[in-house]
Design a protein around this motif. Structure first.
Motif, PDB file in Angstrom:
ATOM      1  N   ARG A   1       0.832  -1.202   0.000  1.00 22.26           N
ATOM      2  CA  ARG A   1       0.000   0.000   0.000  1.00 22.26           C
ATOM      3  C   ARG A   1       0.870   1.257   0.000  1.00 22.26           C
ATOM      4  O   ARG A   1       0.594   2.206  -0.734  1.00 22.26           O
ATOM      5  N   ARG A   2       1.932   1.255   0.795  1.00 24.59           N
ATOM      6  CA  ARG A   2       2.824   2.421   0.840  1.00 24.59           C
ATOM      7  C   ARG A   2       3.581   2.580  -0.471  1.00 24.59           C
ATOM      8  O   ARG A   2       3.770   3.694  -0.959  1.00 24.59           O
ATOM      9  N   ARG A   3       4.011   1.457  -1.048  1.00 28.10           N
ATOM     10  CA  ARG A   3       4.711   1.550  -2.324  1.00 28.10           C
ATOM     11  C   ARG A   3       3.811   2.144  -3.394  1.00 28.10           C
ATOM     12  O   ARG A   3       4.235   2.996  -4.180  1.00 28.10           O
ATOM     13  N   THR A   4       2.563   1.719  -3.409  1.00 27.90           N
ATOM     14  CA  THR A   4       1.617   2.258  -4.383  1.00 27.90           C
ATOM     15  C   THR A   4       1.389   3.748  -4.174  1.00 27.90           C
ATOM     16  O   THR A   4       1.355   4.524  -5.129  1.00 27.90           O
ATOM     17  N   ARG A   5       1.258   4.167  -2.905  1.00 32.42           N
ATOM     18  CA  ARG A   5       1.050   5.591  -2.612  1.00 32.42           C
ATOM     19  C   ARG A   5       2.227   6.424  -3.098  1.00 32.42           C
ATOM     20  O   ARG A   5       2.048   7.440  -3.772  1.00 32.42           O
ATOM     21  N   PHE A   6       3.460   5.990  -2.782  1.00 35.70           N
ATOM     22  CA  PHE A   6       4.629   6.767  -3.178  1.00 35.70           C
ATOM     23  C   PHE A   6       4.846   6.720  -4.686  1.00 35.70           C
ATOM     24  O   PHE A   6       5.302   7.699  -5.283  1.00 35.70           O
ATOM     25  N   GLU A   7       4.503   5.611  -5.305  1.00 36.72           N
ATOM     26  CA  GLU A   7       4.636   5.499  -6.753  1.00 36.72           C
ATOM     27  C   GLU A   7       3.683   6.468  -7.450  1.00 36.72           C
ATOM     28  O   GLU A   7       4.063   7.166  -8.407  1.00 36.72           O
ATOM     29  N   ARG A   8       2.453   6.520  -6.981  1.00 36.96           N
ATOM     30  CA  ARG A   8       1.475   7.439  -7.571  1.00 36.96           C
ATOM     31  C   ARG A   8       1.899   8.890  -7.382  1.00 36.96           C
ATOM     32  O   ARG A   8       1.775   9.722  -8.294  1.00 36.96           O
ATOM     33  N   MET A   9       2.401   9.202  -6.177  1.00 34.88           N
ATOM     34  CA  MET A   9       2.832  10.571  -5.918  1.00 34.88           C
ATOM     35  C   MET A   9       4.023  10.933  -6.784  1.00 34.88           C
ATOM     36  O   MET A   9       4.091  12.026  -7.351  1.00 34.88           O
ATOM     37  N   ARG A  10       4.981  10.015  -6.884  1.00 34.92           N
ATOM     38  CA  ARG A  10       6.146  10.264  -7.736  1.00 34.92           C
ATOM     39  C   ARG A  10       5.724  10.494  -9.181  1.00 34.92           C
ATOM     40  O   ARG A  10       6.195  11.426  -9.841  1.00 34.92           O
ATOM     41  N   ASP A  11       4.825   9.657  -9.670  1.00 39.35           N
ATOM     42  CA  ASP A  11       4.368   9.788 -11.056  1.00 39.35           C
ATOM     43  C   ASP A  11       3.639  11.111 -11.274  1.00 39.35           C
ATOM     44  O   ASP A  11       3.754  11.731 -12.341  1.00 39.35           O
ATOM     45  N   LEU A  12       2.874  11.551 -10.256  1.00 42.58           N
ATOM     46  CA  LEU A  12       2.128  12.798 -10.388  1.00 42.58           C
ATOM     47  C   LEU A  12       3.053  14.005 -10.417  1.00 42.58           C
ATOM     48  O   LEU A  12       2.953  14.857 -11.304  1.00 42.58           O
ATOM     49  N   ILE A  13       3.977  14.094  -9.462  1.00 41.10           N
ATOM     50  CA  ILE A  13       4.784  15.313  -9.375  1.00 41.10           C
ATOM     51  C   ILE A  13       5.853  15.383 -10.461  1.00 41.10           C
ATOM     52  O   ILE A  13       6.402  16.457 -10.712  1.00 41.10           O
ATOM     53  N   THR A  14       6.143  14.255 -11.118  1.00 43.73           N
ATOM     54  CA  THR A  14       7.101  14.287 -12.223  1.00 43.73           C
ATOM     55  C   THR A  14       6.423  14.307 -13.586  1.00 43.73           C
ATOM     56  O   THR A  14       7.108  14.231 -14.613  1.00 43.73           O
ATOM     57  N   ASP A  15       5.109  14.414 -13.589  1.00 42.69           N
ATOM     58  CA  ASP A  15       4.350  14.493 -14.851  1.00 42.69           C
ATOM     59  C   ASP A  15       4.157  15.962 -15.213  1.00 42.69           C
ATOM     60  O   ASP A  15       3.353  16.669 -14.601  1.00 42.69           O
ATOM     61  N   ALA A  16       4.884  16.433 -16.201  1.00 41.67           N
ATOM     62  CA  ALA A  16       4.848  17.854 -16.579  1.00 41.67           C
ATOM     63  C   ALA A  16       3.491  18.287 -17.109  1.00 41.67           C
ATOM     64  O   ALA A  16       3.193  19.488 -17.144  1.00 41.67           O
ATOM     65  N   GLU A  17       2.657  17.341 -17.509  1.00 37.89           N
ATOM     66  CA  GLU A  17       1.322  17.683 -17.990  1.00 37.89           C
ATOM     67  C   GLU A  17       0.363  17.967 -16.839  1.00 37.89           C
ATOM     68  O   GLU A  17      -0.630  18.665 -17.011  1.00 37.89           O
ATOM     69  N   ARG A  18       0.659  17.424 -15.668  1.00 35.50           N
ATOM     70  CA  ARG A  18      -0.233  17.593 -14.525  1.00 35.50           C
ATOM     71  C   ARG A  18       0.344  18.471 -13.417  1.00 35.50           C
ATOM     72  O   ARG A  18      -0.419  19.058 -12.643  1.00 35.50           O
ATOM     73  N   THR A  19       1.663  18.550 -13.338  1.00 37.12           N
ATOM     74  CA  THR A  19       2.304  19.249 -12.223  1.00 37.12           C
ATOM     75  C   THR A  19       3.394  20.179 -12.726  1.00 37.12           C
ATOM     76  O   THR A  19       4.143  19.832 -13.646  1.00 37.12           O
ATOM     77  N   ALA A  20       3.489  21.349 -12.102  1.00 41.56           N
ATOM     78  CA  ALA A  20       4.576  22.286 -12.414  1.00 41.56           C
ATOM     79  C   ALA A  20       5.060  22.947 -11.134  1.00 41.56           C
ATOM     80  O   ALA A  20       4.316  23.049 -10.151  1.00 41.56           O
ATOM     81  N   PHE A  21       6.296  23.384 -11.173  1.00 44.76           N
ATOM     82  CA  PHE A  21       6.898  24.088 -10.040  1.00 44.76           C
ATOM     83  C   PHE A  21       7.179  25.519 -10.479  1.00 44.76           C
ATOM     84  O   PHE A  21       7.723  25.766 -11.557  1.00 44.76           O
ATOM     85  N   VAL A  22       6.810  26.466  -9.634  1.00 47.14           N
ATOM     86  CA  VAL A  22       7.066  27.885  -9.882  1.00 47.14           C
ATOM     87  C   VAL A  22       8.064  28.367  -8.834  1.00 47.14           C
ATOM     88  O   VAL A  22       7.816  28.211  -7.635  1.00 47.14           O
ATOM     89  N   ILE A  23       9.182  28.917  -9.285  1.00 43.69           N
ATOM     90  CA  ILE A  23      10.185  29.444  -8.354  1.00 43.69           C
ATOM     91  C   ILE A  23      10.007  30.957  -8.256  1.00 43.69           C
ATOM     92  O   ILE A  23      10.044  31.660  -9.262  1.00 43.69           O
ATOM     93  N   VAL A  24       9.796  31.431  -7.040  1.00 46.75           N
ATOM     94  CA  VAL A  24       9.675  32.866  -6.776  1.00 46.75           C
ATOM     95  C   VAL A  24      11.029  33.353  -6.256  1.00 46.75           C
ATOM     96  O   VAL A  24      11.650  32.697  -5.414  1.00 46.75           O
ATOM     97  N   LEU A  25      11.467  34.507  -6.726  1.00 44.26           N
ATOM     98  CA  LEU A  25      12.755  35.046  -6.309  1.00 44.26           C
ATOM     99  C   LEU A  25      12.719  36.560  -6.288  1.00 44.26           C
ATOM    100  O   LEU A  25      11.817  37.187  -6.865  1.00 44.26           O
ATOM    101  N   ALA A  26      13.671  37.127  -5.605  1.00 48.73           N
ATOM    102  CA  ALA A  26      13.933  38.562  -5.677  1.00 48.73           C
ATOM    103  C   ALA A  26      15.178  38.754  -6.536  1.00 48.73           C
ATOM    104  O   ALA A  26      16.025  37.862  -6.623  1.00 48.73           O
ATOM    105  N   ALA A  27      15.276  39.910  -7.176  1.00 44.46           N
ATOM    106  CA  ALA A  27      16.416  40.179  -8.058  1.00 44.46           C
ATOM    107  C   ALA A  27      17.619  40.609  -7.228  1.00 44.46           C
ATOM    108  O   ALA A  27      18.137  41.728  -7.347  1.00 44.46           O
TER     109      ALA A  27
END
Length: 332
Positions: free
Chosen positions: A217-243
């Protein structure tokens, strides 16, 4: 650009160095998407929560509405201490069911030591994040994350935990095969010739089956999460910064860490840009900011970037978030 990115994703992570404005960017993007009709949840994973302060309302470890004029915008602040306590309590309950009763004291001792062990809080928060992502109540989940170092570790954890759980499953399979081979060598094992032997074998098999079920059950949970956050069609990361020098260097480093974790960085948001036409100190500062942004463009020129102005007042309350969302819309 930024709003288009959010509008086409299921999950958006907003991260960067502390103090650059991650919470207000995450909230403003969430507000805009909710105003467009999507069901949005803004989640803070930063122990120094600012979400409630920004919205001027109590936000805790249960989902609550954020805006008065938009019904489908909600917020949640993950409490690392409470999450860790609940995580260890659940682990303890499972372990006690699987261990002999006389070892319960040892279980409690190990769990007490684990509470402050390196990685325990991150693992507990990861479990909570996974629970949020498994809930299909929202069209978009925006994570307002902790400063860069914490966030990069969090983003790499699904792969680490998946690999670790996979290793445990392989070791358990080897142990089960070895145990079966030993029992096959014992002429009395099949007939349970020794009193109680058959019962002990059954208990061991039941325990092994339960451990395997939990690990799967834990392997399935982490596998699904890994697949979701590394899927560029479903997940993106935005980096906020100051100049500024340190946020720029940290942004470039964070980008590399996310890239190695397979996470797609969809946009850079340069916040608090000094005005160019006021002369004197601010003009000089603007020129220096351009030097730092040239460093970003040279290293990450392929990543879309928007710039947001330095504002005279604090951004606090729903009206201020609404105005900031309009700024983002204009810059996008």
């Amino acid at each position: 650009m930024l709003l288009g990115l959010a509008g086409s994703r299921r999950v958006l992570f907003v991260g960067g160095k502390g103090g650059v404005g991650k919470t207000v960017v995450a909230s403003a993007v969430g507000y805009h998407q909710a105003r467009a009709g999507r069901r949005v949840l803004v989640v803070s994973t930063d122990p120094a929560h600012n979400l409630g302060h920004l919205w001027r309302r109590e936000v805790g470890d249960e989902v609550v509405p954020l805006a008065g004029d938009v019904e489908n915008l909600e917020g949640l602040e993950i409490d690392p201490a409470r999450t860790t306590d609940e995580h260890l309590a659940a682990v303890g309950h499972q372990v006690r069911r699987l261990m002999p009763e006389h070892l319960s004291g040892e279980v409690d001792k190990h769990l007490a030591l684990a509470r402050d062990a390196p990685g325990t809080h991150e693992a507990a928060v990861l479990e909570r994040v996974a629970q949020v992502l498994e809930d299909a109540s929202h069209d978009l989940v925006i994570f307002d994350t902790a400063p860069s170092g914490h966030t990069s570790r969090l983003m790499s954890l699904p792969e680490t935990m998946f690999a670790w759980t996979e290793g445990l499953l392989r070791r358990q399979d080897r142990s089960a095969r070895f145990g079966a081979a030993l029992r096959g060598l014992d002429p009395d094992a099949g007939a349970a010739g020794i009193v109680g032997t058959g019962r002990r074998v059954d208990q061991r098999a039941q325990r092994d089956h339960e451990i395997r079920r939990i690990l799967l059950r834990r392997r399935t949970r982490f596998e699904r999460m890994r697949d979701l956050i590394t899927d560029a069609e479903r997940t993106a990361f935005v980096i906020v910064l100051a100049a500024e020098r340190l946020p720029v260097l940290e942004t470039i480093e964070l980008y590399g860490q996310l890239l190695r974790s397979g996470v797609h960085v969809g946009a850079l948001v340069v916040n608090k840009r000094s005005p160019a036409d006021t002369g004197g100190l601010l003009a000089d500062r603007r020129a220096q900011e351009e030097v730092h942004l040239d460093t970003v463009r040279e290293a990450l020129g392929h990543v879309p970037m928007i710039e947001l102005p330095l504002l005279a007042g604090d951004i606090v309350g729903e009206a201020a978030v609404r105005r900031f969302a309009d700024l983002i819309a204009a810059a996008s």
